[in-house]
Scaffold this motif. Structure first.
Motif, mmCIF file in Angstrom:
data_model
loop_
_atom_site.group_PDB
_atom_site.id
_atom_site.type_symbol
_atom_site.label_atom_id
_atom_site.label_comp_id
_atom_site.label_asym_id
_atom_site.label_seq_id
_atom_site.Cartn_x
_atom_site.Cartn_y
_atom_site.Cartn_z
ATOM 1 N N LYS A 159 0.829 -1.209 0.000
ATOM 2 C CA LYS A 159 0.000 0.000 0.000
ATOM 3 C C LYS A 159 0.864 1.260 0.000
ATOM 4 C CE LYS A 159 -4.139 -1.907 2.083
ATOM 5 N NZ LYS A 159 -5.049 -1.890 3.215
ATOM 6 N N ALA A 160 1.970 1.240 0.751
ATOM 7 C CA ALA A 160 2.873 2.394 0.765
ATOM 8 C C ALA A 160 3.513 2.586 -0.610
ATOM 9 C CB ALA A 160 3.951 2.199 1.831
ATOM 10 N N GLU A 161 3.853 1.474 -1.258
ATOM 11 C CA GLU A 161 4.438 1.551 -2.597
ATOM 12 C C GLU A 161 3.418 2.105 -3.601
ATOM 13 O OE1 GLU A 161 6.254 -1.600 -5.872
ATOM 14 O OE2 GLU A 161 5.974 -2.221 -3.793
ATOM 15 N N ILE A 162 2.171 1.690 -3.471
ATOM 16 C CA ILE A 162 1.116 2.190 -4.365
ATOM 17 C C ILE A 162 0.912 3.679 -4.150
ATOM 18 C CG2 ILE A 162 -1.354 2.083 -4.889
ATOM 19 C CD1 ILE A 162 -1.196 -0.937 -4.262
ATOM 20 N N ARG A 163 0.852 4.111 -2.880
ATOM 21 C CA ARG A 163 0.650 5.532 -2.584
ATOM 22 C C ARG A 163 1.827 6.378 -3.084
ATOM 23 N NH1 ARG A 163 -4.117 5.787 -0.618
ATOM 24 N NH2 ARG A 163 -4.817 4.496 1.081
ATOM 25 N N ALA A 164 3.050 5.845 -2.992
ATOM 26 C CA ALA A 164 4.214 6.582 -3.497
ATOM 27 C C ALA A 164 4.139 6.706 -5.011
ATOM 28 C CB ALA A 164 5.502 5.870 -3.083
ATOM 29 N N HIS A 165 3.763 5.623 -5.677
ATOM 30 C CA HIS A 165 3.619 5.676 -7.136
ATOM 31 C C HIS A 165 2.476 6.617 -7.524
ATOM 32 C CE1 HIS A 165 3.948 4.347 -11.251
ATOM 33 N NE2 HIS A 165 2.633 4.118 -11.284
ATOM 34 N N GLN A 166 1.422 6.609 -6.725
ATOM 35 C CA GLN A 166 0.285 7.502 -6.970
ATOM 36 C C GLN A 166 0.727 8.962 -6.871
ATOM 37 O OE1 GLN A 166 -2.792 7.096 -4.032
ATOM 38 N NE2 GLN A 166 -4.245 8.363 -5.144
ATOM 39 N N ALA A 167 1.553 9.274 -5.883
ATOM 40 C CA ALA A 167 2.020 10.650 -5.692
ATOM 41 C C ALA A 167 2.939 11.090 -6.838
ATOM 42 C CB ALA A 167 2.757 10.768 -4.361
ATOM 43 N N THR A 168 3.779 10.185 -7.331
ATOM 44 C CA THR A 168 4.710 10.575 -8.391
ATOM 45 C C THR A 168 4.038 10.648 -9.759
ATOM 46 O OG1 THR A 168 5.398 8.283 -8.722
ATOM 47 C CG2 THR A 168 6.723 9.640 -7.211
ATOM 48 N N SER A 169 3.096 9.742 -10.008
ATOM 49 C CA SER A 169 2.484 9.713 -11.345
ATOM 50 C C SER A 169 1.226 10.572 -11.434
ATOM 51 C CB SER A 169 2.138 8.277 -11.739
ATOM 52 O OG SER A 169 1.150 7.759 -10.879
ATOM 53 N N GLY A 170 0.601 10.878 -10.311
ATOM 54 C CA GLY A 170 -0.604 11.694 -10.316
ATOM 55 C C GLY A 170 -1.853 10.929 -10.737
ATOM 56 N N THR A 171 -1.801 9.609 -10.711
ATOM 57 C CA THR A 171 -2.962 8.797 -11.098
ATOM 58 C C THR A 171 -3.783 8.437 -9.869
ATOM 59 O OG1 THR A 171 -1.699 6.755 -10.890
ATOM 60 C CG2 THR A 171 -1.749 7.799 -13.070
ATOM 61 N N SER A 172 -4.920 7.810 -10.097
ATOM 62 C CA SER A 172 -5.743 7.381 -8.964
ATOM 63 C C SER A 172 -5.116 6.149 -8.313
ATOM 64 C CB SER A 172 -7.154 7.039 -9.453
ATOM 65 O OG SER A 172 -7.114 5.902 -10.288
ATOM 66 N N TYR A 173 -5.617 5.800 -7.127
ATOM 67 C CA TYR A 173 -5.069 4.679 -6.373
ATOM 68 C C TYR A 173 -5.220 3.371 -7.136
ATOM 69 C CZ TYR A 173 -4.162 1.527 -2.469
ATOM 70 O OH TYR A 173 -3.653 0.551 -1.669
ATOM 71 N N SER A 174 -6.406 3.154 -7.740
ATOM 72 C CA SER A 174 -6.632 1.886 -8.444
ATOM 73 C C SER A 174 -5.758 1.774 -9.688
ATOM 74 C CB SER A 174 -8.104 1.735 -8.815
ATOM 75 O OG SER A 174 -8.514 2.815 -9.611
ATOM 76 N N VAL A 175 -5.550 2.886 -10.393
ATOM 77 C CA VAL A 175 -4.677 2.859 -11.572
ATOM 78 C C VAL A 175 -3.235 2.624 -11.138
ATOM 79 C CG1 VAL A 175 -3.794 4.252 -13.483
ATOM 80 C CG2 VAL A 175 -6.217 4.295 -12.931
ATOM 81 N N ALA A 176 -2.788 3.288 -10.084
ATOM 82 C CA ALA A 176 -1.431 3.092 -9.587
ATOM 83 C C ALA A 176 -1.223 1.657 -9.126
ATOM 84 C CB ALA A 176 -1.141 4.067 -8.442
#
Length: 172
Positions: free
Chosen positions: A8-25
């Motif tokens: 979940k932390a990895e998904i949230r970090a990717h979400q923050a860098t890419s600017g996509t939604s949580y499900s897409v990340a």
């Protein structure tokens, strides 16, 4: 930190860098899905008939109100199995029905019988193309919805202002 929390932390970090939604990340981290090429041929989808339980008189009234409000509808389902949740989110995204959008902007995605989701028919091509790009087009199941305008239930005919269907003559 548990494996689930690390993920979940990895998904949230990717979400923050890419600017996509949580499900897409989440999908991009687990198994990146290649984008659909613009010249991709349309995917052929077999549309099965509606389930028998969907054509009861009460259901006909519900279908009629849904069709009146949203236009032509279709029922789609992604078969359970490996990556089921990600593929379902991919179908939702193609229909514009992800949960991270405001309610008034979100597309139609209503579950029927716990397995099928009803959405607008215009989204079917996009859903099929998205699942084909993910290599999961065989897992898409599509059913037509009942046509409440042509049903022969006595209560439905009364509601439409039509005369009842005459009963067949009794045998002598």
């Amino acid at each position: 930190m548990t494996r689930d929390r690390r993920r979940k932390a990895e998904i949230r970090a990717h979400q923050a860098t890419s600017g996509t939604s949580y499900s897409v990340a989440s999908r991009q981290i687990t198994a990146p899905i290649p984008p659909i090429p613009p010249s991709a041929p349309p995917v052929e989808v077999e549309i099965l008939p509606p389930l028998p339980g969907w054509s009861r008189p009460l259901s006909c009234r519900w279908w009629a109100s849904m069709i009146e409000e949203h236009g032509p509808l279709i029922a789609v389902a992604v078969s359970r199995g490996d990556r089921w949740w990600a593929l379902d989110d991919l179908a939702r995204e193609a229909a514009g029905a992800l949960q991270d959008q405001p309610t008034e902007e979100r597309g139609l995605w209503v579950h029927v019988d716990g397995r099928f989701a009803v959405t607008r028919r215009e989204h079917l091509e996009g859903i099929a193309a998205a699942l084909a790009a993910a290599g999961a087009s065989s897992r898409l199941m599509v059913r037509a919805v009942p046509d409440p305008v042509n049903c022969e239930h006595a209560s439905c005919r009364r509601r439409r202002g039509q005369p009842p269907v005459p009963r067949p003559a009794a045998p002598a």
